[in-house]
Design a protein around this motif. Sequence first.
Motif, PDB file in Angstrom:
ATOM      1  N   LEU A 119      -0.918  -7.545   2.981  1.00  0.00           N
ATOM      2  CA  LEU A 119       0.654  -7.331   3.786  1.00  0.00           C
ATOM      3  C   LEU A 119       1.665  -8.180   3.017  1.00  0.00           C
ATOM      4  O   LEU A 119       2.225  -8.864   3.898  1.00  0.00           O
ATOM      5  CB  LEU A 119       0.426  -7.635   5.237  1.00  0.00           C
ATOM      6  CG  LEU A 119      -0.670  -6.680   6.034  1.00  0.00           C
ATOM      7  CD1 LEU A 119      -0.997  -7.087   7.171  1.00  0.00           C
ATOM      8  CD2 LEU A 119      -0.389  -5.214   6.104  1.00  0.00           C
ATOM      9  N   PRO A 120       1.730  -8.003   1.802  1.00  0.00           N
ATOM     10  CA  PRO A 120       2.744  -8.744   1.280  1.00  0.00           C
ATOM     11  C   PRO A 120       4.320  -8.407   1.458  1.00  0.00           C
ATOM     12  O   PRO A 120       4.370  -7.232   1.678  1.00  0.00           O
ATOM     13  CB  PRO A 120       2.524  -8.762  -0.423  1.00  0.00           C
ATOM     14  CG  PRO A 120       2.039  -7.213  -0.512  1.00  0.00           C
ATOM     15  CD  PRO A 120       1.255  -7.215   0.738  1.00  0.00           C
ATOM     16  N   GLU A 121       5.402  -9.186   0.912  1.00  0.00           N
ATOM     17  CA  GLU A 121       6.740  -8.780   0.923  1.00  0.00           C
ATOM     18  C   GLU A 121       7.008  -7.844  -0.168  1.00  0.00           C
ATOM     19  O   GLU A 121       5.885  -7.504  -0.973  1.00  0.00           O
ATOM     20  CB  GLU A 121       7.599 -10.090   0.912  1.00  0.00           C
ATOM     21  CG  GLU A 121       7.691 -11.034   2.107  1.00  0.00           C
ATOM     22  CD  GLU A 121       7.850 -10.179   3.425  1.00  0.00           C
ATOM     23  OE1 GLU A 121       8.964  -9.821   3.302  1.00  0.00           O
ATOM     24  OE2 GLU A 121       7.046 -10.404   4.319  1.00  0.00           O
ATOM     25  N   PRO A 122       8.078  -7.174  -0.240  1.00  0.00           N
ATOM     26  CA  PRO A 122       8.248  -5.976  -1.128  1.00  0.00           C
ATOM     27  C   PRO A 122       8.554  -6.661  -2.581  1.00  0.00           C
ATOM     28  O   PRO A 122       8.943  -7.626  -2.874  1.00  0.00           O
ATOM     29  CB  PRO A 122       9.632  -5.405  -0.503  1.00  0.00           C
ATOM     30  CG  PRO A 122       9.529  -5.869   0.813  1.00  0.00           C
ATOM     31  CD  PRO A 122       9.121  -7.205   0.893  1.00  0.00           C
ATOM     32  N   LEU A 123       8.411  -5.618  -3.428  1.00  0.00           N
ATOM     33  CA  LEU A 123       8.533  -5.860  -4.808  1.00  0.00           C
ATOM     34  C   LEU A 123      10.141  -5.321  -4.857  1.00  0.00           C
ATOM     35  O   LEU A 123      10.282  -4.207  -4.504  1.00  0.00           O
ATOM     36  CB  LEU A 123       7.800  -5.030  -5.796  1.00  0.00           C
ATOM     37  CG  LEU A 123       8.130  -4.812  -7.057  1.00  0.00           C
ATOM     38  CD1 LEU A 123       8.209  -6.272  -7.775  1.00  0.00           C
ATOM     39  CD2 LEU A 123       7.174  -3.788  -7.992  1.00  0.00           C
ATOM     40  N   ILE A 124      10.810  -5.905  -5.552  1.00  0.00           N
ATOM     41  CA  ILE A 124      12.310  -5.766  -5.986  1.00  0.00           C
ATOM     42  C   ILE A 124      12.384  -5.575  -7.325  1.00  0.00           C
ATOM     43  O   ILE A 124      12.182  -6.551  -7.986  1.00  0.00           O
ATOM     44  CB  ILE A 124      13.140  -6.748  -5.487  1.00  0.00           C
ATOM     45  CG1 ILE A 124      13.141  -6.924  -3.907  1.00  0.00           C
ATOM     46  CG2 ILE A 124      14.757  -6.350  -5.703  1.00  0.00           C
ATOM     47  CD1 ILE A 124      14.012  -8.091  -3.367  1.00  0.00           C
ATOM     48  N   LEU A 146      -6.873  -2.591   4.959  1.00  0.00           N
ATOM     49  CA  LEU A 146      -5.254  -2.111   5.417  1.00  0.00           C
ATOM     50  C   LEU A 146      -4.380  -2.691   4.246  1.00  0.00           C
ATOM     51  O   LEU A 146      -4.172  -3.805   3.827  1.00  0.00           O
ATOM     52  CB  LEU A 146      -4.843  -2.876   6.628  1.00  0.00           C
ATOM     53  CG  LEU A 146      -3.476  -2.419   7.456  1.00  0.00           C
ATOM     54  CD1 LEU A 146      -3.588  -0.802   7.740  1.00  0.00           C
ATOM     55  CD2 LEU A 146      -3.153  -3.257   8.475  1.00  0.00           C
ATOM     56  N   TRP A 147      -3.852  -1.832   3.473  1.00  0.00           N
ATOM     57  CA  TRP A 147      -3.149  -2.077   2.183  1.00  0.00           C
ATOM     58  C   TRP A 147      -1.700  -1.465   2.227  1.00  0.00           C
ATOM     59  O   TRP A 147      -1.332  -0.359   2.475  1.00  0.00           O
ATOM     60  CB  TRP A 147      -3.814  -1.532   1.025  1.00  0.00           C
ATOM     61  CG  TRP A 147      -3.645  -1.802  -0.197  1.00  0.00           C
ATOM     62  CD1 TRP A 147      -2.238  -1.560  -0.834  1.00  0.00           C
ATOM     63  CD2 TRP A 147      -4.003  -2.776  -1.056  1.00  0.00           C
ATOM     64  NE1 TRP A 147      -2.399  -2.336  -2.014  1.00  0.00           N
ATOM     65  CE2 TRP A 147      -3.341  -3.109  -2.272  1.00  0.00           C
ATOM     66  CE3 TRP A 147      -5.141  -3.986  -0.688  1.00  0.00           C
ATOM     67  CZ2 TRP A 147      -3.621  -3.995  -3.300  1.00  0.00           C
ATOM     68  CZ3 TRP A 147      -5.459  -4.809  -1.746  1.00  0.00           C
ATOM     69  CH2 TRP A 147      -4.757  -4.989  -2.739  1.00  0.00           C
ATOM     70  N   ARG A 148      -0.759  -2.596   2.110  1.00  0.00           N
ATOM     71  CA  ARG A 148       0.916  -2.187   2.259  1.00  0.00           C
ATOM     72  C   ARG A 148       1.506  -2.518   0.869  1.00  0.00           C
ATOM     73  O   ARG A 148       1.119  -3.704   0.257  1.00  0.00           O
ATOM     74  CB  ARG A 148       1.159  -3.101   3.519  1.00  0.00           C
ATOM     75  CG  ARG A 148       2.833  -3.059   3.622  1.00  0.00           C
ATOM     76  CD  ARG A 148       3.208  -1.797   4.332  1.00  0.00           C
ATOM     77  NE  ARG A 148       4.577  -1.802   4.568  1.00  0.00           N
ATOM     78  CZ  ARG A 148       5.169  -2.232   5.582  1.00  0.00           C
ATOM     79  NH1 ARG A 148       4.716  -2.750   6.497  1.00  0.00           N
ATOM     80  NH2 ARG A 148       6.464  -2.258   5.790  1.00  0.00           N
ATOM     81  N   VAL A 203      -1.936   2.303   3.694  1.00  0.00           N
ATOM     82  CA  VAL A 203      -3.263   2.942   3.553  1.00  0.00           C
ATOM     83  C   VAL A 203      -4.340   2.392   4.624  1.00  0.00           C
ATOM     84  O   VAL A 203      -4.426   0.923   4.220  1.00  0.00           O
ATOM     85  CB  VAL A 203      -3.562   3.028   2.227  1.00  0.00           C
ATOM     86  CG1 VAL A 203      -5.195   3.696   2.073  1.00  0.00           C
ATOM     87  CG2 VAL A 203      -2.853   3.803   1.176  1.00  0.00           C
ATOM     88  N   ALA A 204      -5.001   2.757   5.470  1.00  0.00           N
ATOM     89  CA  ALA A 204      -6.133   2.258   6.103  1.00  0.00           C
ATOM     90  C   ALA A 204      -7.075   3.181   5.580  1.00  0.00           C
ATOM     91  O   ALA A 204      -7.338   4.122   5.932  1.00  0.00           O
ATOM     92  CB  ALA A 204      -5.764   2.393   7.492  1.00  0.00           C
ATOM     93  N   ALA A 205      -8.507   2.152   5.650  1.00  0.00           N
ATOM     94  CA  ALA A 205      -9.741   2.869   5.323  1.00  0.00           C
ATOM     95  C   ALA A 205     -10.652   1.908   5.906  1.00  0.00           C
ATOM     96  O   ALA A 205     -10.778   0.725   5.553  1.00  0.00           O
ATOM     97  CB  ALA A 205      -9.896   2.709   3.965  1.00  0.00           C
TER      98      ALA A 205
END
Length: 294
Positions: A119-124, A146-148, A203-205
Amino acid sequence: MDPHPGGRSRAGGLMRAVARIVAEADGRGGTRLAVLRGESPLLPRRTGGSSGAGVTVHLVGGAAGPLRGDDLRVEVTVGAGAHLTVRSVAAQLALPGRAGLPPSRLVVHAEVAGELRWLPEPLIAAAGCDHHARTHVEVAEGGTLLWREDLVCGRHAEPTGTVSLSTTIRYAGATLYRHELAVAPDTGSPAVLGRYRALGTLVAAPALPATVLPATFRTTSSAAIMPLAGQGFLATAVGEDIREVRAALDPMCGAAEGAPGGAPQARDGFLAVGDGSHRVHAPAKPFAEREIAT
């Protein structure tokens, strides 16, 4: 995957760095970090207390970038019975760097037999950058993921840089999710992101039980949730800025963090995300009747 050349160096503006995180069950119902190692600008740090079954690691940027020519790699291993959450203390800002250098590159490779929440912060993608990000996740049968991933195209009031994203997630040896996205200053096509400047995916798996999904979530022209062809679901959102994406996806992350795993919830049909600018096919048959792509 080919091994990373390893080591950190500054030569002609180039930086190579590897961060490695290995989480294992400690035999007492908790999780221990067997390996926690990094090189600037990838510095993993354990955060939070030691209570509960899981541990949290934050990635700290030890230098500006990534810049053109930087070659970075993050390796994550979560053993059976271990619970790991990986976050970052700030957004990752891809910058131009010196002209003539190759694109910056970030490779993330994860092997999950326990539970991983990424759950990292966004890529800009700052104006002038040229950045390639490649992600490959292998989830063993019985593992939980759980992949964000969030992308912001350009800083405030500037055009986007050039960025290429590729993500592959496999579950029990079969491909569950594969996605590629490439944006550049001259690609305003409705087949990519159209007028939107921010994109988020979750994505959740395996899929979380429907009881943890926010009651307020509604499929709209800019956000949708759908099952994957196997053990999982995909939620995705686009917006004029990252606040719109977070408004759609953050509640799901918060609900998921306290939720046990559950059986997939099949939702058939076709969903469009964002004025037709980003279209995703959901399964046309229940999970039990479908083959997982390999």
